[in-house]
Design an enzyme around this catalytic site. Structure first.
Site, PDB file in Angstrom:
ATOM      1  N   SER A 134       0.377  -2.859   0.463  1.00 12.71           N
ATOM      2  CA  SER A 134       1.203  -1.932   1.232  1.00 12.71           C
ATOM      3  C   SER A 134       1.637  -2.671   2.486  1.00 12.71           C
ATOM      4  O   SER A 134       1.012  -3.672   2.878  1.00 12.71           O
ATOM      5  CB  SER A 134       0.374  -0.698   1.615  1.00 12.71           C
ATOM      6  OG  SER A 134       0.981   0.038   2.674  1.00 12.71           O
ATOM      7  N   TYR A 147      -7.467   2.503   5.346  1.00  9.54           N
ATOM      8  CA  TYR A 147      -6.458   2.129   4.358  1.00  9.54           C
ATOM      9  C   TYR A 147      -6.035   0.675   4.557  1.00  9.54           C
ATOM     10  O   TYR A 147      -5.940  -0.101   3.597  1.00  9.54           O
ATOM     11  CB  TYR A 147      -5.256   3.062   4.465  1.00  9.54           C
ATOM     12  CG  TYR A 147      -4.260   2.917   3.343  1.00  9.54           C
ATOM     13  CD1 TYR A 147      -4.603   3.259   2.045  1.00  9.54           C
ATOM     14  CD2 TYR A 147      -2.964   2.451   3.585  1.00  9.54           C
ATOM     15  CE1 TYR A 147      -3.686   3.127   1.002  1.00  9.54           C
ATOM     16  CE2 TYR A 147      -2.047   2.321   2.559  1.00  9.54           C
ATOM     17  CZ  TYR A 147      -2.415   2.662   1.269  1.00  9.54           C
ATOM     18  OH  TYR A 147      -1.510   2.528   0.241  1.00  9.54           O
TER      19      TYR A 147
END
Length: 265
Positions: A134, A147
């Protein structure tokens, strides 16, 4: 690597982005082994694709499921580690179990699957591993500590494995999506982005996966120019970039995303 006639194991195929990847791989002539937690969704996807994909349901948060999935998959030409759990929010907002689940699915499972499937690829002198990171794996922002830890981890793991595999005929690609519309964790949160912050589609993420495998690309960003420029700036001047993010209301956006994703942790 040529996809036509190859066998590809795809995790996270029961989600919207995973479905788009499965369709893109199938269109290229690959035999796709689709894995995910929701067997009913996998069966529906397999039926939509004419029954060609092989369904291998698995919950990667369960420790034994990873080794079992690798065993059931057998010899594969490529691994696309797409499965992930949302993990937005301040770290003290997570339970210990939620932290472990995020680490297990987002980081441990891709590493263990790579370890299990890589020897066969190396022995054959051909293969490819795609790890879905990401933009949060390039730059950390408010509310992204957990995350980002998992996605930064994939980037570091890929860089090291890529060096280990030099000259082996096996490639490693990391894909870095930004905000994805219509499917995936951001879309599921139901949050509206500020003006000027663009998105990409699941099909564009899928196209990046295909390009990574076929062209042997090391890293691919799937995000509008504005987000990629912000990522570049953060690498050069992290303190300045953080100030800009705060002024643009990044905390409010992060809080909204975390609240929308909380039920799926």
């Amino acid at each position: 690597m040529r996809l036509d006639g190859s066998t590809v194991l795809l995790t996270g195929a029961s989600g919207g982005i995973g479905e788009a990847i499965a369709r893109a791989l199938d269109a290229k002539g690959a035999r796709v082994l689709i894995s995910g937690r929701r067997a009913d969704q996998l069966e529906r996807l397999a039926a939509d694709l004419g029954g060609r994909p092989v369904v291998l349901a698995a919950d990667l948060a369960e420790r034994g499921a990873v080794a079992e999935l690798a065993s059931r998959a057998g010899a594969v030409d490529a691994l696309v580690a797409n499965a992930a759990l949302p993990a937005s929010g301040p770290i003290d907002d997570f339970t210990a179990q939620e932290i472990d689940r995020a680490l297990d699915v987002n980081l441990r499972a891709p590493i263990q699957l790579t370890r299990a499937l890589l020897p066969g690829m190396v022995e054959r002198g051909a293969g490819h591993v795609v790890l879905m990171s990401s933009l949060s794996g390039r730059v950390a922002s408010v509310g992204s500590s957990l995350y980002s830890a998992t996605k930064f981890g994939l980037r570091g793991f890929a860089a090291g494995v890529r060096e280990d595999l030099h000259g082996s005929g096996v490639g490693v690609t990391v894909v870095y999506p930004g905000f994805v519309s219509g499917a995936g964790m951001f879309a599921d949160a139901g949050v509206r982005l500020p003006k000027g912050v663009g998105t990409r589609s699941p099909e564009q993420v899928a196209a990046a996966v295909v390009a990574g495998i076929e062209r042997g690309k090391a890293e691919i960003d799937v995000a509008p120019l504005s987000l990629r420029a912000g990522t570049f700036l953060s690498g050069l001047a992290p303190t300045m970039a953080s100030r800009i993010q705060r002024r643009l209301g990044s905390a409010r956006l992060s809080d909204a995303i975390a609240e929308g994703q909380k039920p799926k942790r």
